[in-house]
Scaffold this motif. Structure first.
Motif, PDB file in Angstrom:
ATOM      1  N   LEU A  97       3.208   3.111   2.703  1.00  0.00           N
ATOM      2  CA  LEU A  97       3.938   3.726   1.586  1.00  0.00           C
ATOM      3  C   LEU A  97       4.654   2.666   0.747  1.00  0.00           C
ATOM      4  O   LEU A  97       4.669   2.762  -0.488  1.00  0.00           O
ATOM      5  CB  LEU A  97       4.922   4.771   2.105  1.00  0.00           C
ATOM      6  CG  LEU A  97       4.275   6.027   2.693  1.00  0.00           C
ATOM      7  CD1 LEU A  97       5.324   6.953   3.293  1.00  0.00           C
ATOM      8  CD2 LEU A  97       3.442   6.756   1.653  1.00  0.00           C
ATOM      9  N   GLU A 131       1.896   1.039  -1.355  1.00  0.00           N
ATOM     10  CA  GLU A 131       1.473   1.919  -2.453  1.00  0.00           C
ATOM     11  C   GLU A 131       2.535   1.976  -3.548  1.00  0.00           C
ATOM     12  O   GLU A 131       2.206   1.953  -4.742  1.00  0.00           O
ATOM     13  CB  GLU A 131       1.182   3.330  -1.928  1.00  0.00           C
ATOM     14  CG  GLU A 131      -0.061   3.434  -1.090  1.00  0.00           C
ATOM     15  CD  GLU A 131      -1.357   3.294  -1.869  1.00  0.00           C
ATOM     16  OE1 GLU A 131      -1.332   3.295  -3.124  1.00  0.00           O
ATOM     17  OE2 GLU A 131      -2.407   3.180  -1.222  1.00  0.00           O
ATOM     18  N   ALA A 153      -3.261   6.394   3.760  1.00  0.00           N
ATOM     19  CA  ALA A 153      -2.183   6.020   4.679  1.00  0.00           C
ATOM     20  C   ALA A 153      -2.445   6.595   6.066  1.00  0.00           C
ATOM     21  O   ALA A 153      -2.235   5.918   7.076  1.00  0.00           O
ATOM     22  CB  ALA A 153      -0.835   6.494   4.143  1.00  0.00           C
TER      23      ALA A 153
END
Length: 191
Positions: free
Chosen positions: A134, A137, A175
């Motif tokens: 995360l 990203e 993910a």
């Protein structure tokens, strides 16, 4: 001289389990760039967006996590420079500058961040791997979306609608895949 691999410890990434040499590092950097280029060819156009869904970001985050910050940045920088020089391995076989080039710049920065986190052991269990992906990203979008707005002459809200919102579900799936792959790799290596 023994080529046995020492047990993994915090401070190591998966690539460190391969016996060290300059040849290893060069091969890993080139291989990471090639993997990212291959994954970029897995592309699905998104209606209303100049940016397709690709395997590129997933590969870039795996490269950064597996190789560590230094080699990950080198690998993604090689990928970017070769693509700018004309190697057709950006999304959908393109090269050079495009409205989506900001995402590639973001991938370089993201590989540094996820590589540094992996060196601290953040790729060894499911939830920490999720957090690591995360973070990566978020960095990619923090660079890619503003670049898209500038390059495509979009308002900030239009850039978010075209360059972020359509990709959130796919990124969640990427993910989740990383959450399974990376900790499993460490377990298989019994490290």
């Amino acid at each position: 001289m023994s080529t046995a691999v020492a047990p993994a410890r915090t401070g190591q990434v998966l690539a460190d389990l391969v016996p060290a040499s300059r040849v290893r590092d060069l091969a890993l950097v080139a291989g990471g760039a090639a993997l990212t280029g291959l994954a970029a060819q897995i592309a699905v156009p998104v209606p209303g967006s100049p940016v397709p869904v690709t395997g590129q970001t997933f590969a870039a985050l795996l490269v950064g996590t597996s190789l560590g910050a230094r080699r990950g940045v080198a690998s993604l920088a090689l990928y970017a420079l070769a693509g700018l020089a004309g190697v057709p391995w950006f999304a959908q076989g393109t090269s050079g500058f495009s409205v989506s080039f900001g995402y590639i710049l973001g991938m370089i920065l993201a590989s540094a961040a996820v590589g540094a986190l992996a060196r601290r052991g953040a790729d060894r269990d499911v939830w920490r791997t999720a957090g690591t992906m995360l973070v990566g990203e978020a960095i990619i979008y923090a660079v890619g979306v503003p670049y898209l707005a500038y390059a495509a002459d979009l308002s900030p809200s239009a850039a978010i609608a075209a360059g972020l919102t359509p990709f959130l579900l796919g990124d969640a799936l990427k993910a989740a895949l990383a959450m399974g792959l990376l900790p499993t790799a460490w377990k298989l290596l019994k490290r």
